[in-house]
Design a protein around this motif. Structure first.
Motif, PDB file in Angstrom:
ATOM      1  N   GLU A 993       0.947  -1.193  -0.073  1.00 40.91           N
ATOM      2  CA  GLU A 993       0.052  -0.099   0.107  1.00 40.91           C
ATOM      3  C   GLU A 993       0.828   1.273   0.068  1.00 40.91           C
ATOM      4  O   GLU A 993       0.604   2.147  -0.650  1.00 40.91           O
ATOM      5  N   GLU A 994       1.911   1.113   0.637  1.00 40.70           N
ATOM      6  CA  GLU A 994       3.012   2.331   0.845  1.00 40.70           C
ATOM      7  C   GLU A 994       3.675   2.631  -0.347  1.00 40.70           C
ATOM      8  O   GLU A 994       3.787   3.971  -1.052  1.00 40.70           O
ATOM      9  N   ARG A 995       3.936   1.492  -1.267  1.00 35.90           N
ATOM     10  CA  ARG A 995       4.658   1.728  -2.465  1.00 35.90           C
ATOM     11  C   ARG A 995       4.125   1.793  -3.957  1.00 35.90           C
ATOM     12  O   ARG A 995       4.639   2.473  -4.812  1.00 35.90           O
ATOM     13  N   LYS A 996       2.920   1.188  -4.159  1.00 36.82           N
ATOM     14  CA  LYS A 996       2.161   1.159  -5.513  1.00 36.82           C
ATOM     15  C   LYS A 996       1.859   2.383  -6.031  1.00 36.82           C
ATOM     16  O   LYS A 996       1.452   2.099  -6.956  1.00 36.82           O
ATOM     17  N   ASN A 997       1.584   3.370  -5.251  1.00 35.91           N
ATOM     18  CA  ASN A 997       1.262   4.578  -6.007  1.00 35.91           C
ATOM     19  C   ASN A 997       2.367   5.682  -6.180  1.00 35.91           C
ATOM     20  O   ASN A 997       2.108   6.960  -6.347  1.00 35.91           O
ATOM     21  N   ASN A 998       3.612   5.330  -6.179  1.00 39.20           N
ATOM     22  CA  ASN A 998       4.783   6.028  -6.056  1.00 39.20           C
ATOM     23  C   ASN A 998       6.011   5.328  -6.797  1.00 39.20           C
ATOM     24  O   ASN A 998       6.001   4.026  -6.766  1.00 39.20           O
ATOM     25  N   PHE A 999       6.982   6.269  -7.113  1.00 41.94           N
ATOM     26  CA  PHE A 999       8.254   5.582  -7.722  1.00 41.94           C
ATOM     27  C   PHE A 999       9.326   5.556  -6.797  1.00 41.94           C
ATOM     28  O   PHE A 999      10.406   5.445  -6.632  1.00 41.94           O
ATOM     29  N   LYS A1000       9.157   5.657  -5.293  1.00 44.33           N
ATOM     30  CA  LYS A1000      10.144   5.767  -4.191  1.00 44.33           C
ATOM     31  C   LYS A1000      10.656   4.222  -4.193  1.00 44.33           C
ATOM     32  O   LYS A1000       9.933   3.206  -4.187  1.00 44.33           O
ATOM     33  N   GLU A1001      12.011   4.092  -3.743  1.00 44.54           N
ATOM     34  CA  GLU A1001      12.756   2.831  -3.692  1.00 44.54           C
ATOM     35  C   GLU A1001      11.768   1.957  -2.448  1.00 44.54           C
ATOM     36  O   GLU A1001      11.733   2.297  -1.704  1.00 44.54           O
ATOM     37  N   ILE A1002      11.619   0.732  -2.974  1.00 37.62           N
ATOM     38  CA  ILE A1002      10.854  -0.431  -2.321  1.00 37.62           C
ATOM     39  C   ILE A1002      11.398  -0.710  -0.972  1.00 37.62           C
ATOM     40  O   ILE A1002      11.163  -0.618   0.245  1.00 37.62           O
ATOM     41  N   SER A1003      12.792  -1.260  -1.477  1.00 35.34           N
ATOM     42  CA  SER A1003      13.533  -1.844  -0.285  1.00 35.34           C
ATOM     43  C   SER A1003      14.571  -0.265   0.377  1.00 35.34           C
ATOM     44  O   SER A1003      15.217   0.116  -0.203  1.00 35.34           O
ATOM     45  N   LYS A1004      14.518  -0.520   1.792  1.00 30.05           N
ATOM     46  CA  LYS A1004      15.265   0.559   2.384  1.00 30.05           C
ATOM     47  C   LYS A1004      16.581   0.022   2.832  1.00 30.05           C
ATOM     48  O   LYS A1004      17.726   0.504   3.244  1.00 30.05           O
ATOM     49  N   GLY A1005      16.945  -1.192   2.409  1.00 31.61           N
ATOM     50  CA  GLY A1005      18.236  -2.045   2.915  1.00 31.61           C
ATOM     51  C   GLY A1005      18.410  -2.322   4.172  1.00 31.61           C
ATOM     52  O   GLY A1005      17.532  -2.220   4.954  1.00 31.61           O
ATOM     53  N   PHE A1006      19.606  -2.685   4.429  1.00 32.22           N
ATOM     54  CA  PHE A1006      19.952  -3.303   5.607  1.00 32.22           C
ATOM     55  C   PHE A1006      20.210  -2.294   6.793  1.00 32.22           C
ATOM     56  O   PHE A1006      20.988  -1.257   6.441  1.00 32.22           O
ATOM     57  N   HIS A1007      19.740  -2.604   8.145  1.00 27.73           N
ATOM     58  CA  HIS A1007      20.308  -1.384   9.160  1.00 27.73           C
ATOM     59  C   HIS A1007      21.791  -1.951   9.536  1.00 27.73           C
ATOM     60  O   HIS A1007      21.878  -3.455   9.224  1.00 27.73           O
TER      61      HIS A1007
END
Length: 1024
Positions: A993-1007
């Motif tokens: 729901e957070e990602r499917k309406n925009n082109f922001k990177e899906i994975s935020k990578g490892f902490h």
């Protein structure tokens, strides 16, 4: 004992079983015994006693039911309900729910991954459903120790019928007419062998059962002896009657103590019932059987060596002729057949030759038992009609290759056989078809191999086995196999030399022609077969010192490093994470790949498929750790100190600023060459910039890594299209060498009616226009045609642009989609619908797309990739309404700046280059990446660029050694580290729901902490 007595025993047994409400068959095959099936049975008995139900249930210990991968198992009759992978503590629940309550315990039944449902009945499980059991009919169904139950299943009725109705000559004729061929490997007609022995004049003759079974991975005979020993006894007795023999021997290896024990019990019972005795059933015919235990020598599987061993002599082959049917055991006429052959005989006598011939092929009648082993989901014993295809056995019965890997080959015939490649998946499994493919049936061992099997090492394994087992009687086998083994060992150790392959072929052919016995003559087969089918692997071992399967450890640092096309030192940079030396880790990656951050996001990570950690729990998150390293370093914005050699005064022109062109330029620039890259677009990056959506690869990350390449001295001229803004011949004159890396920039058509209608937007064009920032309008209901990454990307981009409903139409099954698995799963999470086994035949509309006409497909024969080829189902056409259609089936190249008459090209518009140098047929013009390979992956484009840099340096007089910077010290692996199971550590990901309406990177990578913890899961396979 006579036929009336047999019927009486049968009736008494049937009456006895009627008093029981259930008959519970507990598998006591060797595999299940090793899995503690006795504890399972004991727990079952205790549970029945606890609820006072033991008198209503008959518990039977059976032989191997075949499904070794599912044991310990329990078959409940009536109902054919099959419980698998049982533990003692689960038996009380089965008793309470099923035996007492009549409710199936579904979670202990077989789970079918394809249907997503539990299958309750044994006969409905794909592994069993497609088998036809004749020889194994009783295995897993009756008590192996009960002669009464064998008789109740028409056992020994065949003997009674021949004594009553057939003379010996008629028995031989029935077996001959049935077409039964020896199941021990040679496939010689059984009836003909019996006929020869029957015609030999002698007061004493012998029947010999060859149960030596020495092939690695073969356990068919053992299973039959353990599960249905009376069938073998009956078959041997019939053979004795047919040829006039009164004595039989079963020659079995000492490694089969369970088979020996159960066969001994069966022989004693048969004697007790008068079925092995003088004057059997008052027929005037006498017969008895003895067991002879062999020491396990492989050569004693050869019939004349076997006879020597029975006689107490050294197990060495005899010269033939004379053949055993004339002068065999103790110099008397003898027949030798294997366990499965004798097990088939009673059924042929009972049901007739014509019945037996309804199974199999014209020249290979009946069924064949195989021991399925290797890289396959379902291992165990199977029985199939002759003529079933290799693919049917591997995929339909065997369940396909484990872990989603690719089928590579199947070895039939053991050390005497050959390998069958993916080209043979449609080959019928029968004697003649296998022979035509350079293989043999053998006794029935079928070892399936995947991409992780090195065929050179496979040949070495079989040659080592044969060499150790050689009796040494003849020079060709004794010394020839030793020389072949020495060569193979050198090759797998990275010490192979040019000419080694030719030596192996010459030695192999000589041994085949001059060895004394059949085992020696077939000993070179695995080597010759693998050279024929996989010669390129031998050449890679010898010339490139590379083992593509990651098996020959002397040739690489670690399996993951070996699997990386660019050869990145994976354990090295992962160990540097734990040491908190991230800049060193980044520089270590850049020694072989100048795009760590890019590949940390979009690489197909072949390294992870070879990670040995997967054998314990889950493969290491290698790609994601690479991204963690790169992101941390790029965030610092510190300048890169790339060591650069002095200028060489020579220039290179590169066409295309994609991953291949930029990589080539990066390494050449560091060597001191003057490098200029010509790019037709206004931004560098090629397919990385224009073909991959920003939610997968953010623009700023890409530009940062391109900037590091420019800092190394690479000049990029944007908005410069070769052939328009600059002439190709001019580039050749201005530069000492040219590297073409333009990729595949044009979408392929699907070539159906209506493809030119408005609303049809081809995949790569669609992604390019979106990435260029154009105002792309999408429909409300969009269809994507294809199953690759471009198709998945187009679908997810359309969703983000506002499409309400998106359907992917794909011609194969979802597991066959070439798109990366994570991308497919994320698309499904976002609500994208995937339709499989459909194909478009027409796009319908007036001026604009309105609907698409499709046909349904079904899986047909196998293609060369090991996948089933889709075929159209007649009359299956249907329509679906869409207002936008995006075909995304592949891409092709077009190179208008080069005269097609001057350069050699494929029909797909890609360059033909030398495999090693990457040079085209034009002197000084090199090419790599997708413009050579066709649509491929980023890491292969990068690898081509690096290899082209080496070749160009050599072409211009250099030594071909790249400048990869100063050496980086790698932390030494700790000794004797205790390894515990732990799945991958989590990364932060945006929800659907957070990602499917925009082109922001899906994975935020490892902490940071999770990255360190994940790096500690590395097994350090580079440890020596």
């Amino acid at each position: 004992m006579n036929i009336s007595d047999l019927k009486r025993v049968k009736n008494e047994f049937d009456e006895m079983t009627k008093k029981y409400q259930y008959n519970l068959h507990v598998c006591f095959g060797a595999g299940c015994i090793s899995s503690n099936c006795k504890d399972v049975k004991d727990a079952l008995v205790e549970a029945l006693k606890k609820y006072n139900y033991e008198d209503k249930v008959l518990i039977t210990e059976t032989g191997c039911i075949g499904a070794c991968h599912l044991g310990p198992s329990l078959l409940v009759e009536p109902g054919n309900i099959y419980y698998i992978k049982l533990q003692p503590e689960e038996m009380e629940e089965i008793v309470i729910k099923h035996i007492l309550g009549g409710e199936i315990v579904e979670q202990k039944c077989y789970y079918d991954d394809i249907s997503g449902k539990h299958i309750h009945k044994l006969n409905d499980i794909p592994f069993f459903e497609k088998q036809k059991k004749i020889v194994l009919n009783n295995c897993g169904q009756i008590d192996f120790s009960s002669i009464d139950e064998y008789i109740a299943n028409d056992g020994y009725l065949a003997i009674g019928s021949i004594f009553k109705n057939k003379c010996p000559e008629e028995v031989v004729r029935v077996v001959k007419d049935s077409g039964l061929r020896g199941r021990g490997g040679g496939g010689f007609p059984t009836g003909l062998k019996w006929e020869f022995a029957a015609k030999s004049e002698s007061e004493q003759k012998y029947v010999i059962c060859n149960a030596d079974e020495g092939d690695p991975g073969a356990f068919m005979d053992r299973s039959l002896l353990e599960g249905d020993p009376h069938a073998v006894i009956e078959g041997m007795t019939i053979a004795g009657y047919a040829i006039g023999a009164n004595k039989g021997y079963v020659y079995v290896r000492a490694e089969y103590p369970l088979a020996v024990e159960r066969l001994n019990v069966a022989i004693e019972k048969a004697r007790e019932y008068g079925l092995l005795s003088n004057n059997i059933m008052n027929s005037g015919f006498s017969f008895d059987i003895e067991i002879r235990i062999g020491a396990g020598a492989f050569v004693c599987g050869e019939e004349t060596a076997l006879m020597n061993s029975i006689e107490g002599k050294r197990g060495e082959p005899r010269q033939k002729p004379p053949f055993p049917s004339d002068k065999g055991l103790f110099d008397k006429p003898s027949i030798i057949n294997n366990v499965e052959t004798f097990g088939s005989v009673p059924y042929i006598i009972l049901y007739g030759a014509d019945w037996f011939k309804t199974f199999g092929t014209e020249k290979s009648s009946g069924t064949k038992v195989f021991a399925l082993a290797g890289a396959i989901h379902n291992t165990g014993i199977v029985e199939v009609p002759m003529g079933v295809t290799l693919g049917d056995i591997v995929y339909d019965i065997g369940g396909g290759i484990k872990d989603g890997k690719k089928f590579k080959a199947a070895q039939t015939g053991g050390p005497s056989g050959g390998c069958l490649t993916s080209n043979c998946l449609n080959t019928p499994i029968d004697y003649d078809s296998l022979k035509s493919k350079g293989a043999i049936m053998g006794s029935g061992g079928l070892i399936v191999m995947d991409e992780d099997n090195c065929m050179v090492d496979v040949a070495r394994f079989f040659m080592e086995f044969v060499q150790e087992e050689s009796c040494g009687k003849c020079v060709p086998c004794r010394l020839g196999t030793k020389r072949m083994l020495e060569i193979l060992e050198r090759i797998t150790q990275g010490k192979g030399e040019e000419g080694d392959i030719e030596k192996l072929i010459e030695l192999g052919e000589t041994i085949k022609e001059t060895a004394l016995c059949g085992l020696g003559q077939t000993a070179p087969n695995p080597v010759l077969s693998t050279i024929k089918e996989f010669r390129e692997e031998y050449e890679e071992h010898i010339r490139d010192k590379k083992c593509r399967a990651g098996v020959c450890t002397d040739l690489f640092i670690s399996p993951c490093q070996n699997a990386c096309p660019a050869g990145v030192n994976v354990p090295g940079y992962i160990s540097l994470i734990g040491a908190n030396r991230l800049r060193d880790a980044y520089n270590l990656i850049r020694k072989d790949n100048p795009f760590p951050a890019v590949c940390g996001r979009v690489c197909t990570h072949p390294c992870e498929s070879k990670c040995r950690r997967e054998q314990l729990d889950e493969a290491l998150a290698i790609r994601d750790l690479k991204r963690y390293i790169a992101d941390t370093i790029l965030e610092s914005d510190e300048p890169f100190d790339d060591l650069k050699f002095p200028p060489k005064g020579k220039s290179i022109g590169i066409i295309g600023a994609g991953p291949s062109g930029l990589t080539c330029g990066y390494y050449l620039s560091r060597l001191g060459y003057d490098v200029t890259v010509y790019e037709s677009h206004d931004t560098a990056g090629g397919i990385l910039r224009y073909g991959i959506p920003e939610y997968r690869l953010p623009r700023d990350i890409l530009q940062k890594e391109i900037k590091t390449i420019e800092q190394a001295g690479v000049k990029i001229e944007l908005n410069t299209e070769v052939g328009i803004d600059v002439d190709f011949e001019r580039l050749r004159k201005e530069h000492e060498a040219v590297y073409v890396a333009t990729g595949t920039q044009y979408s392929n058509k699907i070539n159906v009616k209506g493809e030119n209608l408005k609303g049809v937007y081809h995949g790569l064009d669609f992604l390019k226009d979106v990435n260029k920032g154009k105002d792309v309008k999408v429909g409300k209901k969009v269809a994507i045609i294809g199953g690759g990454n471009t198709a998945i990307d187009a679908a997810r981009v359309a969703l983000r642009l506002g499409a309400k409903e998106i359907h992917i139409l794909y011609r194969r099954n979802i597991e066959d989609m070439p798109a990366e698995r994570r991308e497919v799963e994320e698309a499904l999470e976002e609500g994208i619908i995937i339709h499989t086994l459909v194909s478009p035949i027409e796009i319908i509309g007036e001026d604009h797309v309105e609907k698409i006409k499709l046909v349904k497909l079904e899986q047909g024969n196998f293609d060369v990739t090991g996948r089933r080829r889709p075929t159209v189902i007649e009359g299956s056409a249907f329509e679906m309404e869409f207002d936008m259609i995006i075909p995304a089936v592949s891409q092709h190249s077009d190179l208008p700046f080069i005269n097609k008459d001057e350069v050699e090209m494929t029909k797909w518009g890609t360059f033909v280059v030398d495999d090693k140098s990457k040079m085209t047929n034009i002197d000084g013009v090199f090419a790599g990446g997708d413009v050579v390979r066709g649509p491929d992956t980023v890491i292969w484009a990068i690898t081509d660029g690096k290899e082209a840099a080496i070749s160009i340096d050599k072409f211009l007089g250099g030594d071909g050694v790249l400048n990869t910077g100063k050496d980086i010290e790698i932390p030494k692996p700790e000794a004797d580290v205790r390894v515990s199971e732990h799945m991958r550590f989590e990364m932060d990901n945006a929800s659907p729901e957070e990602r499917k309406n925009n082109f922001k990177e899906i994975s935020k990578g490892f902490h940071r902490l999770n990255a360190i913890a994940e790096s500690m899961r590395c097994l350090r396979c580079d440890k020596r």
